[in-house]
Design an enzyme around this catalytic site. Structure first.
Site, mmCIF file in Angstrom:
data_model
loop_
_atom_site.group_PDB
_atom_site.id
_atom_site.type_symbol
_atom_site.label_atom_id
_atom_site.label_comp_id
_atom_site.label_asym_id
_atom_site.label_seq_id
_atom_site.Cartn_x
_atom_site.Cartn_y
_atom_site.Cartn_z
ATOM 1 N N SER A 176 -3.861 -9.043 7.637
ATOM 2 C CA SER A 176 -3.312 -7.710 7.841
ATOM 3 C C SER A 176 -2.599 -7.733 9.186
ATOM 4 C CB SER A 176 -4.445 -6.687 7.857
ATOM 5 O OG SER A 176 -3.951 -5.468 8.374
ATOM 6 N N ARG A 221 2.010 4.606 16.807
ATOM 7 C CA ARG A 221 1.627 5.705 15.896
ATOM 8 C C ARG A 221 2.177 7.063 16.317
ATOM 9 N NH1 ARG A 221 1.529 2.036 12.361
ATOM 10 N NH2 ARG A 221 -0.265 0.656 12.393
ATOM 11 N N ASP A 279 -6.009 3.812 12.940
ATOM 12 C CA ASP A 279 -4.682 4.355 12.692
ATOM 13 C C ASP A 279 -4.709 5.687 11.946
ATOM 14 O OD1 ASP A 279 -3.284 2.456 14.124
ATOM 15 O OD2 ASP A 279 -3.262 1.043 12.454
ATOM 16 N N ASP A 302 0.813 -1.224 0.000
ATOM 17 C CA ASP A 302 0.000 0.000 0.000
ATOM 18 C C ASP A 302 0.843 1.269 0.000
ATOM 19 O OD1 ASP A 302 -2.343 -1.400 -0.095
ATOM 20 O OD2 ASP A 302 -2.648 -1.390 2.078
HETATM 21 N N1 ARG Z 1 -7.184 -2.707 16.191
HETATM 22 C C1 ARG Z 1 -5.875 -2.397 16.616
HETATM 23 C C2 ARG Z 1 -5.766 -0.929 16.906
HETATM 24 O O1 ARG Z 1 -6.504 -0.163 16.402
HETATM 25 C C3 ARG Z 1 -4.799 -2.884 15.668
HETATM 26 C C4 ARG Z 1 -4.780 -2.328 14.305
HETATM 27 C C5 ARG Z 1 -3.570 -2.817 13.605
HETATM 28 N N2 ARG Z 1 -3.581 -2.719 12.174
HETATM 29 C C6 ARG Z 1 -3.474 -3.785 11.350
HETATM 30 N N3 ARG Z 1 -3.309 -3.541 10.096
HETATM 31 N N4 ARG Z 1 -3.535 -5.022 11.758
HETATM 32 O O2 ARG Z 1 -4.907 -0.521 17.657
#
Ligand code: ARG
Length: 406
Positions: free
Chosen positions: A177, A97, A126, A13
């Site tokens: 993912s 992040r 995110d 991506d």
């Molecule tokens: N749901 C979790 C969060 O918002 C993990 C997100 C992680 N992203 C992924 N592409 N698996 O913190």
């Protein structure tokens, strides 16, 4: 020409994002790869990742090693806050992040960029963390989210990369993912999108059972921060890695849960985070021993809020900073050792704790001869404590005072 600094992972991506932004928005793209401890085992070399970014059309690609910062600032605060969103999730992705955002903004300044960009879609947390975080640190910078605009399926993205000769490893049938860093791994998609389905073993790495021998480990804290394992001092980043390996080998550290995203979607998530769960459990146990009761109870309430704020992308916010100040004040005496016992598959118990600052007093607690507690003092104390209830019972009567008769 407008210059954009992109949070680059080396994946499909963000690689497509480089070329797509150039074509569609006529911008110049600088890629920033922030190392927060991802891909510990399967890492491609930075040279390979950089080559991909340049092939996609980036004018530059820089690597920032933020592992120490991730551990000593972000994970350490999460441990002090016993941070578990909705009582469970130790904020794996949510913690990385703001680290990435800080470096994006820093690089945007260095490269005189007018915008930063990320590769998140519109459905997740995110995007919120990248954007709100950037606005907090650099209100003047624009934030671009190409993946929210392009409307490409995964197959489209693979075709797009091929068309532009971007050397990607991804195929059209990627199933999972996965986001990972020092604090753990978040695994989504595939069969797990059915909350009833048992998670497959295949995408798991940290919590695959590799030993059936019980493992006992002592972690030592100084002022709330883990400083050593079994008496061996080490930097926090290394301690976390060691614990991920040792505890994870017994299968400890897997979470399977349904959580509430900031954007109103419930999602089924599987996490692997042995060190995070073990360190928070140990830290919290040590606090049971050393924190004064009112501080302890109030802290528990605020911890919930802290975890929500960080989950919701508010790492850089006035309330989160105020809570940090409160939490820091509570950690001064959180010094001592905690013994953890891991037993395959996946169980952990705290089996001992000690501290030079313990408020636990043997003389007060014991029922043996060494008892120093003044039993007679309790008589008046309990009478006055129960006075209100006694008056209520006499004047108004307690309901259901008599047990039911057959
Ligand atoms: N749901 C979790 C969060 O918002 C993990 C997100 C992680 N992203 C992924 N592409 N698996 O913190």
């Amino acid at each position: 020409m407008k210059r954009v600094v992109l949070a680059y992972s080396g994946g499909l991506d963000t690689s497509v994002a480089v070329r797509w932004m150039m074509q569609e928005w006529d911008v110049e793209v600088v890629c920033v790869l922030v190392d927060v401890g991802q891909d510990a085992d399967t890492a491609e070399s930075f040279d390979d990742i950089r080559a991909r970014a340049m092939a996609a059309g980036a004018v530059e690609c820089v690597l920032v090693d933020a592992r120490q910062e991730m551990a000593e600032e972000f994970c350490a605060r999460a441990i002090a806050a016993n941070a578990r969103y909705e009582g469970k999730y130790p904020l794996v992705s949510a913690l990385s992040r703001p680290v990435i955002v800080r470096h994006l903004v820093d690089q945007a300044r260095k490269f005189n960029a007018q915008a930063v960009a990320h590769g998140c879609t519109g459905k997740g947390n995110d995007q919120v963390r990248f954007e709100v975080g950037t606005h907090a640190l650099a209100p003047d910078l624009e934030v671009l989210a190409p993946a929210r605009n392009w409307g490409l399926t995964r197959a489209d993205s693979v075709d797009y990369a091929q068309k532009w000769n971007i050397p990607i490893k991804a195929t059209k049938d990627k199933i999972y993912s996965i986001d990972e860093n020092l604090w753990g791994r978040a695994v989504e998609c595939g069969a797990m999108e059915d909350p009833w389905a048992t998670p497959p073993e295949e995408p798991m790495t940290l919590t695959r059972v590799r030993t059936h021998e019980p493992v006992e480990l002592t972690v030592s804290f100084v002022a709330g921060v883990p400083v050593s394992l079994d008496g061996v001092e080490m930097p926090l980043a290394e301690l976390i890695k060691t614990l991920n390996d040792r505890a994870g080998a017994t299968g400890f550290g897997r979470l399977d849960m349904v959580e509430n995203r900031r954007v109103g979607i419930k999602s089924r998530e599987v996490y692997e985070c042995p060190a995070a769960l073990a360190l928070i459990a140990a830290h919290s146990d040590l606090e049971d021993l050393v924190l004064e009761r009112d501080v302890h109870h109030e802290k528990a309430r605020l911890e919930t809020r802290w975890a929500e704020l960080v989950y919701d992308g508010l790492w850089f916010s006035p309330l989160k900073e105020a809570l940090d100040a409160f939490i820091a004040e509570t950690q001064v005496h959180v010094t001592g050792d905690v013994r953890m016992r891991f037993e395959a598959p996946g169980a952990m118990r705290i089996v001992g704790r000690r501290s030079p600052k313990a408020l636990y007093d043997y003389g007060l607690a014991t029922y043996d001869a060494e008892d120093t507690f003044q039993h007679a003092d309790s008589e008046g104390y309990v009478k006055i404590y129960g006075l209100g209830v006694k008056t209520w019972a006499a004047r108004q009567g307690a309901k259901n005072a008599t047990p039911p008769r057959p």
